[in-house]
Scaffold this active site. Structure first.
Site, short mmCIF file in Angstrom:
data_model
loop_
_atom_site.label_atom_id
_atom_site.label_comp_id
_atom_site.label_asym_id
_atom_site.label_seq_id
_atom_site.Cartn_x
_atom_site.Cartn_y
_atom_site.Cartn_z
N HIS A 40 103.92 -17.05 -42.92
CA HIS A 40 103.45 -18.35 -42.42
C HIS A 40 101.75 -18.62 -42.14
O HIS A 40 101.27 -17.43 -42.23
CB HIS A 40 104.27 -18.66 -40.99
N HIS A 128 94.75 -18.08 -42.63
CA HIS A 128 95.12 -17.06 -43.19
C HIS A 128 96.63 -16.66 -43.37
O HIS A 128 97.46 -16.95 -42.20
CB HIS A 128 94.47 -15.74 -43.19
#
Length: 192
Positions: A40, A128
């Protein structure tokens, strides 16, 4: 209850990132690789939170969703890391695309959560997806010496972001599991 706010990734992107993890596994002696179901993009980590605060969190996140629009992202061409020693603390792939919209969403979330007493990170936001932790590379200079296209990150698909989630992080049978507490649909402000 351990909570965070994040962006779920489409199944196709998860499959592509999982393939990338499998390629990365061949370059390491050892490391911890998150389950593909846990991949995620984090927007804010809230930490241990009393269940009686969830209603207020949801209410404020609903206001954030109403003033932020859907957007598109894709991935940078190279892997990155936090920590430069071997083992490397975190190996990640960064995102690119409509970054201004992503950063506006993340800033809105942090601002609203501060109203409830959740502190903002002292470090700047660096969007990220974590691929691995505590990675001991066979070639300690691997991250510096990545060959162009070695992992075909640039070939990963562009994807649409039309919602974000409040998630809980639990350990079940010795494994970290992320569960959606609530989903927040982003409103296309051009069609209001």
């Amino acid at each position: 209850m351990r909570l965070f706010i994040g962006i779920e990734l489409p199944e196709q992107i998860i499959a592509e990132l999982h393939s990338l993890q499998n390629l990365l596994r061949k370059k390491v002696r050892r490391g911890r690789f998150p389950s593909k179901h846990n991949l995620h993009l984090t927007l804010q980590f809230l930490g241990e939170t009393s269940e009686n605060r969830i209603e207020d969190i949801i209410r404020l996140l609903q206001t954030v969703a109403k003033v932020n629009s859907p957007f598109k992202l894709s991935f940078n061409a190279h892997l990155g890391s936090f920590g430069h020693k071997n083992p490397v603390r975190v190996v990640w792939v960064g995102v690119k695309g409509e970054m201004e919209v992503l950063l506006q969403l993340q800033t809105s979330i942090v601002g609203r959560m501060q109203e409830l007493g959740f502190p903002a990170e002292t470090r700047g936001y660096h969007p990220h997806v974590t691929l691995a932790r505590d990675v001991d590379f066979i070639d300690k200079d691997f991250l510096l010496d990545q060959e162009e296209g070695e992992f075909d990150i640039g070939q990963l698909s562009c994807f649409n972001i039309d919602h974000f989630c409040l998630l809980s992080s639990n350990v079940e049978q010795g494994k970290r599991i992320y569960n959606i507490v609530e989903t927040f649909k982003l409103i296309d402000t051009d069609t209001k």
